[in-house]
Design an enzyme around this catalytic site. Structure first.
Site, PDB file in Angstrom:
ATOM      1  N   ARG A   1       0.838  -1.202   0.000  1.00  0.00           N
ATOM      2  CA  ARG A   1       0.000   0.000   0.000  1.00  0.00           C
ATOM      3  C   ARG A   1       0.869   1.246   0.000  1.00  0.00           C
ATOM      4  O   ARG A   1       1.817   1.352   0.761  1.00  0.00           O
ATOM      5  CB  ARG A   1      -0.916   0.017   1.231  1.00  0.00           C
ATOM      6  CG  ARG A   1      -1.803   1.246   1.223  1.00  0.00           C
ATOM      7  CD  ARG A   1      -3.009   1.078   2.076  1.00  0.00           C
ATOM      8  NE  ARG A   1      -3.779   2.304   2.133  1.00  0.00           N
ATOM      9  CZ  ARG A   1      -4.683   2.558   3.045  1.00  0.00           C
ATOM     10  NH1 ARG A   1      -4.945   1.661   3.979  1.00  0.00           N
ATOM     11  NH2 ARG A   1      -5.353   3.679   3.019  1.00  0.00           N
TER      12      ARG A   1
ATOM     13  N   ARG B   1      -7.064   0.111  -2.611  1.00  0.00           N
ATOM     14  CA  ARG B   1      -5.868  -0.249  -1.869  1.00  0.00           C
ATOM     15  C   ARG B   1      -5.727  -1.764  -1.763  1.00  0.00           C
ATOM     16  O   ARG B   1      -6.733  -2.477  -1.656  1.00  0.00           O
ATOM     17  CB  ARG B   1      -5.868   0.370  -0.468  1.00  0.00           C
ATOM     18  CG  ARG B   1      -6.916  -0.143   0.511  1.00  0.00           C
ATOM     19  CD  ARG B   1      -8.317   0.403   0.340  1.00  0.00           C
ATOM     20  NE  ARG B   1      -8.440   1.834   0.401  1.00  0.00           N
ATOM     21  CZ  ARG B   1      -8.557   2.523   1.553  1.00  0.00           C
ATOM     22  NH1 ARG B   1      -8.607   1.894   2.696  1.00  0.00           N
ATOM     23  NH2 ARG B   1      -8.654   3.825   1.517  1.00  0.00           N
TER      24      ARG B   1
ATOM     25  N   ASP C   1      -6.181  -2.510   3.782  1.00  0.00           N
ATOM     26  CA  ASP C   1      -6.497  -1.463   4.760  1.00  0.00           C
ATOM     27  C   ASP C   1      -6.736  -2.181   6.079  1.00  0.00           C
ATOM     28  O   ASP C   1      -7.474  -3.166   6.122  1.00  0.00           O
ATOM     29  CB  ASP C   1      -7.773  -0.721   4.318  1.00  0.00           C
ATOM     30  CG  ASP C   1      -8.124   0.450   5.223  1.00  0.00           C
ATOM     31  OD1 ASP C   1      -7.209   1.101   5.760  1.00  0.00           O
ATOM     32  OD2 ASP C   1      -9.334   0.727   5.371  1.00  0.00           O
TER      33      ASP C   1
ATOM     34  N   ASP D   1      -7.866  -1.371   9.990  1.00  0.00           N
ATOM     35  CA  ASP D   1      -8.403  -0.372  10.913  1.00  0.00           C
ATOM     36  C   ASP D   1      -8.632  -0.992  12.284  1.00  0.00           C
ATOM     37  O   ASP D   1      -9.106  -2.133  12.378  1.00  0.00           O
ATOM     38  CB  ASP D   1      -9.743   0.169  10.400  1.00  0.00           C
ATOM     39  CG  ASP D   1      -9.591   1.064   9.181  1.00  0.00           C
ATOM     40  OD1 ASP D   1      -8.492   1.585   8.956  1.00  0.00           O
ATOM     41  OD2 ASP D   1     -10.581   1.229   8.459  1.00  0.00           O
TER      42      ASP D   1
HETATM   43  N1  A4P Z   1      -7.154   6.606  11.978  1.00  0.00           N
HETATM   44  C1  A4P Z   1      -7.960   7.170  12.899  1.00  0.00           C
HETATM   45  N2  A4P Z   1      -8.574   6.232  13.624  1.00  0.00           N
HETATM   46  C2  A4P Z   1      -8.161   5.031  13.147  1.00  0.00           C
HETATM   47  C3  A4P Z   1      -8.469   3.688  13.507  1.00  0.00           C
HETATM   48  N3  A4P Z   1      -9.341   3.402  14.510  1.00  0.00           N
HETATM   49  N4  A4P Z   1      -7.864   2.692  12.814  1.00  0.00           N
HETATM   50  C4  A4P Z   1      -6.350   7.399  11.041  1.00  0.00           C
HETATM   51  C5  A4P Z   1      -6.992   2.980  11.798  1.00  0.00           C
HETATM   52  N5  A4P Z   1      -6.656   4.246  11.412  1.00  0.00           N
HETATM   53  C6  A4P Z   1      -7.250   5.260  12.084  1.00  0.00           C
HETATM   54  O1  A4P Z   1      -6.490   6.028   7.275  1.00  0.00           O
HETATM   55  C7  A4P Z   1      -6.386   7.420   7.432  1.00  0.00           C
HETATM   56  C8  A4P Z   1      -5.963   7.743   8.847  1.00  0.00           C
HETATM   57  O2  A4P Z   1      -6.966   7.383   9.770  1.00  0.00           O
HETATM   58  C9  A4P Z   1      -4.758   6.956   9.330  1.00  0.00           C
HETATM   59  O3  A4P Z   1      -3.560   7.568   8.978  1.00  0.00           O
HETATM   60  C10 A4P Z   1      -4.919   6.924  10.839  1.00  0.00           C
HETATM   61  O4  A4P Z   1      -4.062   7.867  11.474  1.00  0.00           O
HETATM   62  P1  A4P Z   1      -5.955   5.329   5.988  1.00  0.00           P
HETATM   63  O5  A4P Z   1      -6.111   3.855   6.217  1.00  0.00           O
HETATM   64  O6  A4P Z   1      -4.635   5.848   5.649  1.00  0.00           O
HETATM   65  O7  A4P Z   1      -6.952   5.875   4.853  1.00  0.00           O
HETATM   66  P2  A4P Z   1      -8.428   5.436   4.555  1.00  0.00           P
HETATM   67  O8  A4P Z   1      -8.624   4.003   4.927  1.00  0.00           O
HETATM   68  O9  A4P Z   1      -8.737   5.841   3.146  1.00  0.00           O
HETATM   69  O10 A4P Z   1      -9.228   6.350   5.513  1.00  0.00           O
HETATM   70  P3  A4P Z   1     -10.205   5.878   6.619  1.00  0.00           P
HETATM   71  O11 A4P Z   1     -10.750   7.090   7.266  1.00  0.00           O
HETATM   72  O12 A4P Z   1      -9.572   4.827   7.506  1.00  0.00           O
HETATM   73  O13 A4P Z   1     -11.284   5.209   5.729  1.00  0.00           O
HETATM   74  P4  A4P Z   1     -12.218   4.075   6.148  1.00  0.00           P
HETATM   75  O14 A4P Z   1     -13.308   4.651   6.947  1.00  0.00           O
HETATM   76  O15 A4P Z   1     -11.459   2.917   6.675  1.00  0.00           O
HETATM   77  O16 A4P Z   1     -12.813   3.710   4.741  1.00  0.00           O
HETATM   78  N6  A4P Z   1     -15.735   0.072   0.880  1.00  0.00           N
HETATM   79  C11 A4P Z   1     -15.785  -1.271   1.104  1.00  0.00           C
HETATM   80  N7  A4P Z   1     -16.723  -2.033   0.501  1.00  0.00           N
HETATM   81  N8  A4P Z   1     -14.900  -1.868   1.954  1.00  0.00           N
HETATM   82  C12 A4P Z   1     -13.923  -1.157   2.613  1.00  0.00           C
HETATM   83  O17 A4P Z   1     -13.131  -1.746   3.364  1.00  0.00           O
HETATM   84  N9  A4P Z   1     -12.954   1.034   3.071  1.00  0.00           N
HETATM   85  C13 A4P Z   1     -12.936   2.334   2.932  1.00  0.00           C
HETATM   86  C14 A4P Z   1     -12.023   3.123   3.763  1.00  0.00           C
HETATM   87  C15 A4P Z   1     -13.858   3.015   1.999  1.00  0.00           C
HETATM   88  N10 A4P Z   1     -14.769   2.141   1.320  1.00  0.00           N
HETATM   89  C16 A4P Z   1     -14.794   0.821   1.519  1.00  0.00           C
HETATM   90  C17 A4P Z   1     -13.853   0.250   2.411  1.00  0.00           C
HETATM   91 MG    MG Z   2      -7.926   2.796   7.070  1.00  0.00          MG
END
Ligand code: A4P
Ligand code: MG
Length: 159
Positions: free
Chosen positions: A81, A90, A93, A95
């Site tokens: 990634r 990606r 991911d 979380d």
């Molecule tokens: N961060 C804050 N809290 C946390 C946590 N509890 N766990 C910060 C992990 N990271 C956390 O994340 C961005 C920043 O969130 C990190 O640097 C960390 O400091 P990232 O993984 O770099 O970027 P991202 O994943 O694009 O952002 P985010 O906000 O984590 O997105 P989401 O909410 O995880 O959504 N559709 C489907 N069908 N399946 C998926 O898995 N995932 C997303 C990402 C969007 N659409 C999806 C899916």
């Molecule tokens: Mg994430």
């Protein structure tokens, strides 16, 4: 040791292989994986990217939250990634969904993950591995999933 739940998602490359490699890597960085969900095929949010495979695991760790996040980012990097747009495609991911009973809001880390309750791609796998109420949220994943509906998620195969 603290009980943690970690969500996994992949929509680039060998999606199932990426999820499996990430679970193996969790063990290496100090997260003992106690339960793992099936892999679920889920429609992407937003829709302009390939479909995801999602999964969730329960683990036990002695890593504090910030080092755990750093370890997850290390695994993401090791699996190919690179920084891209938020919510973009990606290979992996990872979380943190919850960390014990901790409620934390810092610029880098929000625990529990703020979008658990609205996302079937998180709730469906989580409901397979955790029957009781979610820490802090106080409601079970299955109960929340009844509210969201499956949003097109379908259970695919064992991790
Ligand atoms: N961060 C804050 N809290 C946390 C946590 N509890 N766990 C910060 C992990 N990271 C956390 O994340 C961005 C920043 O969130 C990190 O640097 C960390 O400091 P990232 O993984 O770099 O970027 P991202 O994943 O694009 O952002 P985010 O906000 O984590 O997105 P989401 O909410 O995880 O959504 N559709 C489907 N069908 N399946 C998926 O898995 N995932 C997303 C990402 C969007 N659409 C999806 C899916
Ligand atoms: Mg994430």
């Amino acid at each position: 040791m603290t009980r943690v739940a970690i969500a996994l998602g992949s929509n680039l490359g060998d999606r199932l292989g990426n999820l499996r490699a990430a679970v193996a890597a969790l063990e290496e960085v100090g997260v003992a994986v106690v339960r793992r969900s099936f892999a679920w095929e889920t429609p992407p949010v937003p829709a302009d990217q390939p479909p995801f495979l999602n999964a969730a695991v329960l683990g036990e760790t002695s890593l504090p939250p910030a080092p755990l996040l750093a370890a997850l980012k290390g695994i993401e990097h090791a699996l190919g990634r690179r920084p891209g747009r938020r919510w973009g495609p990606r290979p992996i991911d990872l979380d943190i969904l919850f960390y014990g009973d901790l409620h934390l809001e810092t610029p880098d880390l929000t625990i529990p993950h703020p979008r658990i309750a609205e996302r079937a791609f998180v709730l469906a796998p989580l409901s397979e591995i955790l029957e009781g109420p979610l820490p802090v949220l106080g409601t079970s994943a299955l109960h929340l999933l009844e509210r969201t509906g499956l949003q097109g998620a379908r259970r695919l195969c064992a991790l």
